[in-house]
Design a protein around this motif. Structure first.
Motif, PDB file in Angstrom:
ATOM      1  N   ALA A   1       5.564  -3.568   2.161  1.00  0.00           N
ATOM      2  CA  ALA A   1       4.520  -4.580   2.378  1.00  0.00           C
ATOM      3  C   ALA A   1       3.744  -4.726   1.065  1.00  0.00           C
ATOM      4  CB  ALA A   1       3.601  -4.157   3.520  1.00  0.00           C
TER       5      ALA A   1
ATOM      6  N   PRO B   1       1.654  -6.337  -2.149  1.00  0.00           N
ATOM      7  CA  PRO B   1       0.502  -7.237  -2.216  1.00  0.00           C
ATOM      8  C   PRO B   1       0.930  -8.700  -2.371  1.00  0.00           C
ATOM      9  CG  PRO B   1       0.188  -5.346  -3.645  1.00  0.00           C
ATOM     10  CD  PRO B   1       1.608  -5.300  -3.170  1.00  0.00           C
ATOM     11  N   VAL B   2       0.129  -9.585  -1.801  1.00  0.00           N
ATOM     12  CA  VAL B   2       0.352 -11.022  -1.945  1.00  0.00           C
ATOM     13  C   VAL B   2      -0.451 -11.481  -3.158  1.00  0.00           C
ATOM     14  CG1 VAL B   2      -0.009 -13.284  -0.882  1.00  0.00           C
ATOM     15  CG2 VAL B   2       0.734 -11.340   0.521  1.00  0.00           C
TER      16      VAL B   2
ATOM     17  N   ASP C   1      -4.176  -9.677  -2.692  1.00  0.00           N
ATOM     18  CA  ASP C   1      -4.653  -8.868  -1.584  1.00  0.00           C
ATOM     19  C   ASP C   1      -3.532  -7.928  -1.145  1.00  0.00           C
ATOM     20  OD1 ASP C   1      -6.293  -7.878   0.406  1.00  0.00           O
ATOM     21  OD2 ASP C   1      -6.257  -9.686   1.623  1.00  0.00           O
ATOM     22  N   TYR C   2      -3.914  -6.681  -0.900  1.00  0.00           N
ATOM     23  CA  TYR C   2      -2.928  -5.723  -0.406  1.00  0.00           C
ATOM     24  C   TYR C   2      -2.601  -6.049   1.049  1.00  0.00           C
ATOM     25  CZ  TYR C   2      -6.292  -3.112   2.447  1.00  0.00           C
ATOM     26  OH  TYR C   2      -7.192  -2.737   3.417  1.00  0.00           O
ATOM     27  N   GLN C   3      -1.490  -5.514   1.526  1.00  0.00           N
ATOM     28  CA  GLN C   3      -1.084  -5.681   2.919  1.00  0.00           C
ATOM     29  C   GLN C   3      -1.237  -4.348   3.634  1.00  0.00           C
ATOM     30  OE1 GLN C   3      -0.125  -8.991   3.943  1.00  0.00           O
ATOM     31  NE2 GLN C   3      -1.163  -9.099   1.979  1.00  0.00           N
ATOM     32  N   GLU C   4      -1.762  -4.386   4.844  1.00  0.00           N
ATOM     33  CA  GLU C   4      -1.989  -3.168   5.619  1.00  0.00           C
ATOM     34  C   GLU C   4      -0.649  -2.536   5.979  1.00  0.00           C
ATOM     35  OE1 GLU C   4      -4.189  -0.286   6.920  1.00  0.00           O
ATOM     36  OE2 GLU C   4      -5.229  -2.128   6.359  1.00  0.00           O
TER      37      GLU C   4
ATOM     38  N   SER D   1       0.690   1.078   1.286  1.00  0.00           N
ATOM     39  CA  SER D   1      -0.461   0.535   0.552  1.00  0.00           C
ATOM     40  C   SER D   1      -1.495   1.608   0.230  1.00  0.00           C
ATOM     41  CB  SER D   1      -1.118  -0.585   1.351  1.00  0.00           C
ATOM     42  OG  SER D   1      -0.233  -1.681   1.468  1.00  0.00           O
TER      43      SER D   1
END
Length: 121
Positions: free
Chosen positions: A11, A13-14, A29-32, A36
């Motif tokens: 997952a 980061p976007v 933004d990082y993804q949960e 992460s």
């Protein structure tokens, strides 16, 4: 307690570039996800690297809304600055999260480590 279905991909980061009028913005933004957590553990290093990168690119501090290894928003950039920042973030954040995902996945594949929960570490 529900178990999270194991993912086959990290997952990561976007990281986005957005055109706003004549200027450009970069948001990330990082993804949960478990992988992460590495971004939290290495936040001081990541923040320093990102600050140095923005300084090198010539991004004025007034254009930085927030910038860390977890999230960021930088506005009023030239197209070149936005591309360079996005590329630097890609080179920094994606491999760190991907490597942590692979490390966690490999640990999960070892039978003697399967019973260890995060609060037992």
């Amino acid at each position: 307690m529900s178990m999270r279905k194991p993912s086959s991909r990290a997952a990561v980061p976007v990281i986005e570039i957005i055109k706003v009028g004549a200027a450009w913005e970069v948001h990330w933004d990082y993804q949960e996800a478990p992988e992460s957590s590495i971004l939290f553990k290495r936040r001081e290093y990541l923040s320093g690297y990102i600050d140095g990168t923005m300084d090198d690119i010539g991004i004025h501090p007034d254009h930085v809304c927030c910038a860390s290894g977890l999230t960021g928003s930088v506005k009023r950039l030239t197209h070149d600055q936005a591309i360079r920042l996005r590329d630097a973030l890609d080179r920094l954040l994606i491999p760190i999260v991907t490597n942590e995902f692979n490390r966690l996945k490999n640990m999960g594949d070892l039978p003697h480590l399967r019973l260890v929960t995060p609060d037992q570490e």
